[in-house]
Design an enzyme around this catalytic site. Structure first.
Site, short mmCIF file in Angstrom:
data_model
loop_
_atom_site.label_atom_id
_atom_site.label_comp_id
_atom_site.label_asym_id
_atom_site.label_seq_id
_atom_site.Cartn_x
_atom_site.Cartn_y
_atom_site.Cartn_z
N GLU A 114 23.99 4.38 2.92
CA GLU A 114 22.76 3.92 3.60
C GLU A 114 21.59 3.96 2.64
O GLU A 114 21.60 4.71 1.68
CB GLU A 114 22.40 4.90 4.74
N LYS A 116 18.15 5.26 1.29
CA LYS A 116 17.39 6.50 1.43
C LYS A 116 15.94 6.10 1.60
O LYS A 116 15.32 5.55 0.68
CB LYS A 116 17.55 7.39 0.19
N ASP A 118 12.04 6.32 1.97
CA ASP A 118 11.01 7.20 1.42
C ASP A 118 9.89 7.38 2.44
O ASP A 118 8.81 6.83 2.30
CB ASP A 118 10.48 6.60 0.11
N TYR A 229 18.65 7.42 11.78
CA TYR A 229 19.96 7.27 11.14
C TYR A 229 20.88 8.48 11.30
O TYR A 229 22.03 8.43 10.90
CB TYR A 229 19.79 7.00 9.64
N LYS A 317 19.53 8.71 -6.60
CA LYS A 317 18.16 8.20 -6.71
C LYS A 317 18.11 7.06 -7.71
O LYS A 317 18.61 7.19 -8.83
CB LYS A 317 17.22 9.32 -7.17
N CYS A 411 -24.37 -1.70 -13.04
CA CYS A 411 -23.53 -2.65 -12.32
C CYS A 411 -23.32 -3.89 -13.19
O CYS A 411 -24.28 -4.47 -13.68
CB CYS A 411 -24.22 -3.04 -11.01
N CYS A 414 -25.33 -6.98 -11.56
CA CYS A 414 -26.80 -7.11 -11.44
C CYS A 414 -27.55 -6.17 -12.36
O CYS A 414 -28.77 -6.19 -12.41
CB CYS A 414 -27.22 -6.89 -9.99
N CYS A 429 -22.91 0.52 -6.89
CA CYS A 429 -24.14 -0.17 -7.25
C CYS A 429 -25.04 -0.07 -6.02
O CYS A 429 -24.67 -0.53 -4.95
CB CYS A 429 -23.82 -1.64 -7.56
N CYS A 434 -27.64 -7.03 -4.74
CA CYS A 434 -26.71 -7.36 -5.82
C CYS A 434 -25.96 -8.64 -5.41
O CYS A 434 -25.38 -8.70 -4.32
CB CYS A 434 -25.74 -6.20 -6.01
#
Ligand code: IVH
Length: 676
Positions: A114, A116, A118, A229, A317, A411, A414, A429, A434
């Site tokens: 099956e 796995k 996460d 499962y 894994k 920024c 601007c 900013c 802006c």
């Protein structure tokens, strides 16, 4: 290694493993990749075997990671939830089979392979087919009761579908994983980035952080999913094999693994693992490996388990998909709220089947922590299969001309000096005017999730702002046909369509207008809550902290202190109040749905909810009250008819008692609702 060295190394490893287990299982904020954690654990386990004199009974290597948190009730599993042994090579994988052949004294063994998943492990109990409890793995023996939160998961049926050939047992614990889809993960992270909050590295951490929230309403906002499962305690027995059980799970109407392989012998099983690796990216959930289990339950019982994991199953894994590539440049994106997000512009590289050219670097701290520089070769990985992340720099390939990255102090759009707000990792900013912020703000306002004005994409917004016709949100409603017609050839029809769409948007629901204003932290769900509570835009602009927080508890469930502060702060700004006034003046008429009651059972009655109810979310309870003609309020007063209290009820309960207000539990509430 001499014993003295081993002793020292073991102590060191124990400390590291404990530290990372705490971060992973309890805080959902791991600092290192899973694989590195597994390596530490394995080194510790090997040393403990080699030097049994230093082994400890309660070593982390002999128990499952503990996910229990303060604030939840713990619940004892009827059958313990174990962990799985991990392998990383074909050789180790085949050794698993050889051990079973030897132990069970038979060559022929059938397996189920099956994915796995996460996510985070959960055990769901159904009694006579009814969902009664959901509990996290905890320390394997007992976990946190997350029933209320799990009930917000739409794909989790509250009742099993029983059939003639598929009767439901009296009681069954079904094991599975709670997870978030890629789409939802990205949506939430985007919202967080906009709000200047740190983003989650992968869906697993976000799902885990979500289910462990004490506020069920907050959980309901993030669409969690579940896949089941495994079988735990079951009375009477209903299956004799894993493949038979998986078929039952499906027939009962539960979401289960999208694909599994039944295999005769380890060769076939290994083939299944390979096939799974090829197709797993198309699954709805992130998979980090394959789980191979003996199919026969009788053989499983014969194989037994260690203190931590069954001998009848193994996890293989997969290699995380990583690739090395060069950072050509670091660009800075300025968001709607002014947040500066650094982005690595990469030499294009193939990863998990897609070409990756950009990776978010999140914020300045992240760049400094990893010392990421322009010109560096870096390892990129698709974290949780999704967003490419820069894992680390390959300093061996660094050239002397590669200088530390200096995050801009101004920024890039601007030139305004950037600021860091207290408690935030993001730099912003602060210039409201802006040019990029103006455009993004407008774009957000007209977007599908807000005023939904067709024909106003980013390019058009950009043009309107550049022409100087639009600056603030309300200016959209002052656009002139003659002006639009100057935009190019054959624009007559599109201009008329656009003006019609703009006109139609004046009648949008209130929540859309609220969401469109771009109040920090206020997404669609919160906007809907605010609209349902205030039912009037001007009332919302006038709201003070007391309208949101009373006696340290939220008045509008789901709107906590952070959001309350953001909302009141937003409307303190004269320009935001002016925007609202201008919108209303321009003819925007936010719509609120009329409250329709289907009965008058609770007419004239006011309820206050507190704590977590055993089987319904606050949202459900509020809907039931309103449908019966009652009112749900956030604060307790003498006028309150009932306080509906669940587990972990707070100060509202105290206040009700003080005022002599009737306090009822869920059962009593349901009885009142049905009473003739
Ligand atoms: S079976 C007795 N099957 O992986 C343990 N576990 O690393 C039986 N997991 O705690 C577990 N997908 O939360 C099993 N298809 C799958 C799984 C799976 C994910 C999780 C599970 C377990 C963890 C161990």
């Amino acid at each position: 290694m001499i014993p003295a060295e081993a002793k020292k190394r073991i102590a060191d490893l124990r400390q590291q493993v404990a530290h990372h287990a705490e971060l992973y299982y309890r805080q959902a904020k791991p600092e290192i990749p899973d694989r590195d954690y597994d390596k530490l654990e394995r080194e510790l386990s090997d040393l403990e075997k080699q030097f049994p004199q230093f082994a400890q009974k309660d070593s982390q290597t002999a128990k499952v990671g503990d996910d229990r948190l303060e604030g939840f009730t713990t619940y004892r599993h009827r059958q313990a939830m174990q962990s799985l042994d991990n392998t990383y090579s074909e050789e180790e994988y085949r050794a698993f089979h050889q051990r079973l052949v030897k132990q069970l004294e038979r060559e022929a063994l059938s397996y189920v392979v099956e994915p796995k998943i996460d996510g985070l492990a959960v055990s769901v109990t159904y009694e006579k087919g009814k969902l009664t409890r959901a509990v996290t793995r905890g320390n394997g023996e007992e976990g946190d009761d997350i029933t209320a939160n799990a009930k917000t998961i739409h794909s989790l049926p509250h009742e099993l579908k029983a059939g003639k050939k598929t009767p439901v047992p009296d009681i069954i614990e079904i094991r599975g994983e709670i997870y978030l889809t890629t789409e939802e993960f990205q949506r939430i992270n985007q919202e967080r980035e906009e709000a200047g909050e740190p983003v989650y590295a992968n869906p697993r951490n976000l799902a885990s952080g979500t289910i462990k929230q004490l506020d069920t309403r907050e959980v309901a906002r993030r669409k969690l999913e579940i896949v089941l499962y495994g079988i735990g305690y079951c009375e009477p027995q209903i299956a004799e094999s894993q493949s038979g059980f998986l078929a039952l799970v499906k027939q009962w109407g539960l979401p289960t693994v999208e694909k599994f392989w039944t295999a005769d012998g380890i060769d076939e099983a290994w083939q299944g693992v390979g096939q799974l690796d090829k197709m797993r990216h198309d699954f709805a959930y992130a998979t980090d490996g394959a789980v191979t289990k003996l199919d026969s339950f009788a053989l499983r019982r014969a194989a037994g388990s260690t203190s931590k994991a069954p001998r009848w199953a193994i996890a293989y894994k997969f290699e995380p998909e990583r690739a090395e590539t060069k950072i050509n440049a670091i660009t800075i994106q300025v968001g709607r709220t002014g947040v500066l997000t650094p982005v690595a512009e990469l030499e294009p590289v193939l990863l998990s089947g897609t070409t990756v050219q950009r990776a978010t670097l999140h914020n300045r701290d992240e760049i400094e922590r990893k010392d990421i520089r322009v010109g560096d070769y870096v390892l990129v990985e698709k974290a949780g299969e999704i967003i490419p992340a820069v894992i680390e720099v390959n300093t061996k390939r660094r050239t002397p001309d590669c200088k530390p990255y200096k995050f801009p102090e101004n920024c890039p759009e601007c030139g305004t000096k950037v600021v860091q707000l207290e408690g935030e990792v993001a730099l912003r900013c602060p210039n409201y005017d802006c040019p990029v912020q103006v455009r993004r703000r407008l774009s957000h306002f007209v977007s599908k999730a807000c005023m939904d004005i067709d024909g106003l994409g980013f390019a058009m917004v950009d043009e309107l702002v550049t022409k100087g016709w639009v600056k603030g949100l309300a200016d959209i409603y002052g656009l002139k046909r003659d002006d639009l017609l100057t935009l190019g050839k054959s624009v007559e029809k599109s201009s008329d369509n656009l003006l019609a769409a703009i006109e139609a948007s004046k009648q949008r629901e209130l929540w859309r207008v609220i969401h469109g204003l771009g109040i920090p932290h206020v997404g669609v769900a919160a906007a809907k809550d605010l609209a349902a509570h205030f039912r009037d835009l001007e009332k919302l602009t006038e709201a003070t902290t007391e309208h949101f927080i009373a006696n340290k508890e939220s008045v509008i469930s789901g709107i906590g202190a952070t959001m309350a502060e953001a909302i009141t702060g937003f409307f303190k700004e004269p320009r935001n109040r002016a925007t609202v006034a201008a919108l209303l003046k321009a003819g925007v008429e936010p719509q609120v749905a009329a409250k329709t009651a289907t009965s008058s059972r609770f007419a004239g009655k006011t309820f206050v909810l507190t704590g977590t109810l055993p089987s319904m979310s606050r949202e459900d309870a509020t809907a039931k009250i309103e449908a019966a003609g009652g009112k749900a309020s956030g604060s307790v007063s003498k006028k309150t008819s009932y306080v509906l209290a669940g587990a972990e009820a707070g100060s509202k309960l105290e206040k009700a008692k003080g005022l002599g207000v009737a306090v009822i539990d869920e059962a009593e509430f349901l009885r009142l609702l049905e009473e003739k």
